[in-house]
Write an enzyme that holds these catalytic residues in place. Structure first.
Site, PDB file in Angstrom:
ATOM      1  N   GLY A 189      -3.766 -14.444  12.341  1.00  0.00           N
ATOM      2  CA  GLY A 189      -4.804 -13.915  11.469  1.00  0.00           C
ATOM      3  C   GLY A 189      -5.879 -14.960  11.235  1.00  0.00           C
ATOM      4  O   GLY A 189      -6.854 -15.054  11.989  1.00  0.00           O
ATOM      5  N   ARG A 190      -5.678 -15.781  10.196  1.00  0.00           N
ATOM      6  CA  ARG A 190      -6.708 -16.737   9.801  1.00  0.00           C
ATOM      7  C   ARG A 190      -7.201 -17.633  10.945  1.00  0.00           C
ATOM      8  O   ARG A 190      -8.409 -17.895  11.025  1.00  0.00           O
ATOM      9  CB  ARG A 190      -6.216 -17.561   8.604  1.00  0.00           C
ATOM     10  CG  ARG A 190      -6.168 -16.719   7.328  1.00  0.00           C
ATOM     11  CD  ARG A 190      -5.281 -17.307   6.264  1.00  0.00           C
ATOM     12  NE  ARG A 190      -3.877 -17.294   6.656  1.00  0.00           N
ATOM     13  CZ  ARG A 190      -2.878 -17.655   5.884  1.00  0.00           C
ATOM     14  NH1 ARG A 190      -3.126 -18.088   4.669  1.00  0.00           N
ATOM     15  NH2 ARG A 190      -1.626 -17.591   6.325  1.00  0.00           N
ATOM     16  N   TYR A 224       0.837  -1.201   0.000  1.00  0.00           N
ATOM     17  CA  TYR A 224       0.000   0.000   0.000  1.00  0.00           C
ATOM     18  C   TYR A 224       0.878   1.260   0.000  1.00  0.00           C
ATOM     19  O   TYR A 224       2.097   1.183  -0.134  1.00  0.00           O
ATOM     20  CB  TYR A 224      -1.008  -0.069   1.157  1.00  0.00           C
ATOM     21  CG  TYR A 224      -1.914  -1.267   0.986  1.00  0.00           C
ATOM     22  CD1 TYR A 224      -2.762  -1.358  -0.129  1.00  0.00           C
ATOM     23  CD2 TYR A 224      -1.873  -2.351   1.862  1.00  0.00           C
ATOM     24  CE1 TYR A 224      -3.556  -2.475  -0.335  1.00  0.00           C
ATOM     25  CE2 TYR A 224      -2.675  -3.475   1.660  1.00  0.00           C
ATOM     26  CZ  TYR A 224      -3.516  -3.530   0.553  1.00  0.00           C
ATOM     27  OH  TYR A 224      -4.294  -4.645   0.334  1.00  0.00           O
ATOM     28  N   ARG A 272       3.306  -1.200  10.807  1.00  0.00           N
ATOM     29  CA  ARG A 272       3.418  -2.521  10.186  1.00  0.00           C
ATOM     30  C   ARG A 272       4.273  -2.421   8.932  1.00  0.00           C
ATOM     31  O   ARG A 272       4.066  -1.547   8.093  1.00  0.00           O
ATOM     32  CB  ARG A 272       2.036  -3.070   9.815  1.00  0.00           C
ATOM     33  CG  ARG A 272       2.101  -4.562   9.505  1.00  0.00           C
ATOM     34  CD  ARG A 272       0.728  -5.219   9.402  1.00  0.00           C
ATOM     35  NE  ARG A 272       0.808  -6.581   9.934  1.00  0.00           N
ATOM     36  CZ  ARG A 272       0.118  -7.610   9.468  1.00  0.00           C
ATOM     37  NH1 ARG A 272      -0.763  -7.454   8.491  1.00  0.00           N
ATOM     38  NH2 ARG A 272       0.263  -8.820   9.983  1.00  0.00           N
TER      39      ARG A 272
HETATM   40  C1  LIG Z   1      -9.037 -12.134   5.232  1.00  0.00           C
HETATM   41  C2  LIG Z   1      -7.731 -11.425   5.475  1.00  0.00           C
HETATM   42  C3  LIG Z   1      -7.705 -10.049   5.492  1.00  0.00           C
HETATM   43  C4  LIG Z   1      -6.497  -9.375   5.759  1.00  0.00           C
HETATM   44  N1  LIG Z   1      -6.522  -8.010   5.854  1.00  0.00           N
HETATM   45  C5  LIG Z   1      -5.421  -7.357   6.272  1.00  0.00           C
HETATM   46  C6  LIG Z   1      -5.474  -5.967   6.562  1.00  0.00           C
HETATM   47  O1  LIG Z   1      -6.534  -5.317   6.496  1.00  0.00           O
HETATM   48  N2  LIG Z   1      -4.321  -5.369   6.954  1.00  0.00           N
HETATM   49  C7  LIG Z   1      -3.137  -6.062   7.074  1.00  0.00           C
HETATM   50  O2  LIG Z   1      -2.106  -5.469   7.417  1.00  0.00           O
HETATM   51  N3  LIG Z   1      -3.077  -7.390   6.831  1.00  0.00           N
HETATM   52  C8  LIG Z   1      -4.181  -8.048   6.472  1.00  0.00           C
HETATM   53  N4  LIG Z   1      -4.136  -9.410   6.304  1.00  0.00           N
HETATM   54  C9  LIG Z   1      -2.897 -10.156   6.650  1.00  0.00           C
HETATM   55  C10 LIG Z   1      -2.963 -10.642   8.097  1.00  0.00           C
HETATM   56  O3  LIG Z   1      -2.883  -9.565   9.008  1.00  0.00           O
HETATM   57  C11 LIG Z   1      -1.832 -11.638   8.440  1.00  0.00           C
HETATM   58  O4  LIG Z   1      -0.598 -11.002   8.295  1.00  0.00           O
HETATM   59  C12 LIG Z   1      -1.886 -12.865   7.543  1.00  0.00           C
HETATM   60  O5  LIG Z   1      -3.207 -13.416   7.518  1.00  0.00           O
HETATM   61  C13 LIG Z   1      -0.902 -13.932   7.977  1.00  0.00           C
HETATM   62  O6  LIG Z   1      -1.204 -14.403   9.260  1.00  0.00           O
HETATM   63  P1  LIG Z   1      -1.912 -15.845   9.460  1.00  0.00           P
HETATM   64  O7  LIG Z   1      -1.053 -16.851   8.756  1.00  0.00           O
HETATM   65  O8  LIG Z   1      -1.934 -16.031  10.960  1.00  0.00           O
HETATM   66  O9  LIG Z   1      -3.273 -15.750   8.860  1.00  0.00           O
HETATM   67  C14 LIG Z   1      -5.312 -10.100   5.992  1.00  0.00           C
HETATM   68  C15 LIG Z   1      -5.348 -11.483   5.943  1.00  0.00           C
HETATM   69  C16 LIG Z   1      -6.533 -12.153   5.706  1.00  0.00           C
HETATM   70  C17 LIG Z   1      -6.553 -13.663   5.733  1.00  0.00           C
END
Ligand SMILES: Cc1cc2nc3c(=O)[nH]c(=O)nc-3n(C[C@H](O)[C@H](O)[C@H](O)COP(=O)(O)O)c2cc1C
Length: 363
Positions: free
Chosen positions: A321-322, A185, A232
Site C-alpha cells: 500500500g503505502r 465496513y 478482502r
Molecule cells: C491512504 C490509504 C488508504 C487506504 N484505503 C483503503 C481502501 O480504500 N480499501 C482498503 O481495503 N484498504 C485501504 N487501505 C489499507 C491498505 O490497502 C493496506 O492494507 C495498508 O496500507 C497496509 O499495507 P502497507 O503497510 O503496505 O501500506 C488504505 C491505506 C492507506 C495508507
C-alpha cells in the site's frame, strides 16, 4: 531470485509478477458526483508495473458512502469516468480489479440525505470518525452517528446493489471486483459479534454472521462469474470499534465457504500499525488448509517478509500500500534494490496532483 518477480496466474489472468498494489482511498474524484478522472488514470497508470492493481474502495450506491470524494461505480457517469482509467492501466500491462464497498455504520447523515446510515444493528462505532469535506475541499474528521438496523428489504437491496455495481465495473473495463469484507465496513459489521446483535438469520451463530457476505458473493458471481471475484477480509484488526473475540473462527468458516464457491482470491488485510502483533503462523496454516485458490496478503510488507510468506506457501501474491504511494516504480525499485521514497502523509486524502501523481521514478 525472489518469487515476487515470478509470473502468476489468477484464474484466467496472467500476471506479470506477484506484486499487487493494495486498495487505497485517495479521495480525488471530480465533483459533483464522485466521478473518476484523468488525474486518477495517470496515478494508476504510473503504478501499473504491478501484476495486479486493486482500486481504491468504490461506492456501489448512493447510501454506501462514508467519506468525501471517494468514487462510485453505479451510474453511467462513473462508468464513463472509469473507462479511460482502466484503459490506461491495461495498456501498461497490469490487471485491474475494482474494490466495491458499502461502509455501513462508518458514515454520516451528510452522505445519507440527512438520514441515519444503515448497519446490521443500531450500534454506533465508538471513537470512529469519517472525513467530510466542503465544496472548497477543506475537510474535517467527524464522529459516526448511531445507524439504523437494516430490515430484510435493506439487506436484499444492498445485495443487488453489489451485483449491479459489479456488472458496471466490468463494463467500465475492470478485470474483476474485490468485495470489501474488511476494515470495519458493512460486511465486516455483519461478521462480528460486537457490531451484529441481530436475532434473525443474519446474527448469532457464525453461520448466520457469514450469510450476508456469502449472499453478496453469490449475487456478484452470478452476474460476472466467480472467477472475477475477490474478497478482502481483516481477521486481526480492532480499529473502528471492531474488537470481536469470535472473528478468527468466523473468518476461517467464511474462507472455507469462499473456496467452495471457487472465487479468484482471498485478500487478507493484516494489522498494519507500527507495533501490531505478528499474524500467528497457525492462522496462516489453518487458512491455507481451507482456501487453496490465490491468497493475497497486505499490511507492512517489505521484500523480506514477502519472500517468507511466498516461500512458505501462505500467500501467492503480496500487496503493498503505502510504498506504492511514494514509489510509482516500486516494482523496479524492489527488483534493483533501490531505496524507497517516503510518503507525505498530508497529501493522502483529497487535493490535487501534489502527493498524488508527482512522485518521481527512481533517478
Ligand atoms: C491512504 C490509504 C488508504 C487506504 N484505503 C483503503 C481502501 O480504500 N480499501 C482498503 O481495503 N484498504 C485501504 N487501505 C489499507 C491498505 O490497502 C493496506 O492494507 C495498508 O496500507 C497496509 O499495507 P502497507 O503497510 O503496505 O501500506 C488504505 C491505506 C492507506 C495508507
Amino acid at each position: 531470485m525472489s518469487k515476487l518477480f515470478e509470473t502468476a496466474q489468477l484464474k484466467q489472468l496472467a500476471l506479470n509478477n506477484r506484486i499487487v498494489m493494495a486498495p487505497m482511498t485517495r479521495a480525488r474524484t471530480s465533483q459533483p458526483g464522485n466521478i473518476p478522472n484523468e488525474m486518477m488514470a495517470d496515478y494508476y497508470a504510473q503504478r501499473a508495473s504491478a501484476g495486479l492493481i486493486i482500486s481504491e474502495a468504490t461506492q456501489i450506491s448512493d447510501d454506501s458512502q462514508g467519506y468525501s470524494f471517494t468514487p462510485g461505480v453505479y451510474n453511467d457517469e462513473h462508468v464513463a469516468g472509469w473507462r479511460p482509467v482502466t484503459d490506461k492501466v491495461k495498456t501498461q500491462g497490469a490487471h485491474f480489479f475494482c474494490q466495491l464497498w458499502h461502509v455501513g455504520r462508518v458514515s454520516h447523515p451528510v452522505f445519507q440525505n440527512g438520514e441515519q446510515p444503515i448497519a446490521p444493528s443500531a450500534l454506533a462505532p465508538v471513537e470512529t470518525k469519517v472525513w467530510i469535506a466542503d465544496d472548497s475541499g477543506e475537510g474535517k474528521m467527524v464522529d459516526c452517528v448511531e445507524p439504523r438496523a437494516m430490515l430484510q428489504a435493506d439487506i436484499d437491496r444492498v445485495i443487488s446493489d453489489f451485483a449491479y455495481a459489479a456488472k458496471r465495473a466490468v463494463e467500465a473495463g475492470f478485470d474483476g471486483v474485490e468485495i470489501h469484507g474488511g476494515n470495519g465496513y458493512l460486511i465486516d459489521q455483519f461478521l462480528r459479534t460486537n457490531s451484529n446483535h441481530r436475532e434473525d438469520k443474519y446474527g448469532g451463530s457464525r453461520e448466520n454472521r457469514v450469510r450476508f457476505l456469502l449472499q453478496v458473493v453469490d449475487a456478484v458471481s452470478e452476474v460476472i462469474g466467480a472467477d472475477k471475484v475477490g474478497v478482502r477480509l481483516a481477521p486481526f484488526i480492532t480499529f473502528k470499534d471492531m474488537n470481536c473475540p469470535d472473528i478468527v473462527p468466523t473468518i476461517l468458516l467464511a474462507s472455507q465457504q469462499l473456496q467452495a464457491r471457487d472465487i479468484a482470491y482471498l485478500h487478507l488485510s493484516e494489522a498494519d500499525w507500527e507495533d501490531a502483533p505478528q499474524i500467528p503462523e497457525d492462522f496462516r496454516i489453518a487458512l491455507r488448509e481451507r482456501f487453496s485458490n490465490t491468497i493475497i496478503v497486505a499490511g507492512g510488507y517489505d521484500q523480506m517478509r514477502a519472500d517468507e510468506v511466498l516461500n512458505k506457501g501462505y500467500a501467492d501474491l503480496v500487496a503493498f500500500g503505502r510504498p506504492f504511494v511514494s514509489n510509482p516504480d516500486l516494482v523496479s525499485r524492489l527488483a534493483n534494490q533501490q531505496p524507497l521514497a517516503e510518503l507525505d502523509p498530508t497529501t493522502l486524502f483529497g487535493g490535487n496532483e501534489k502527493g498524488y501523481t508527482d512522485y518521481p521514478n527512481y533517478q
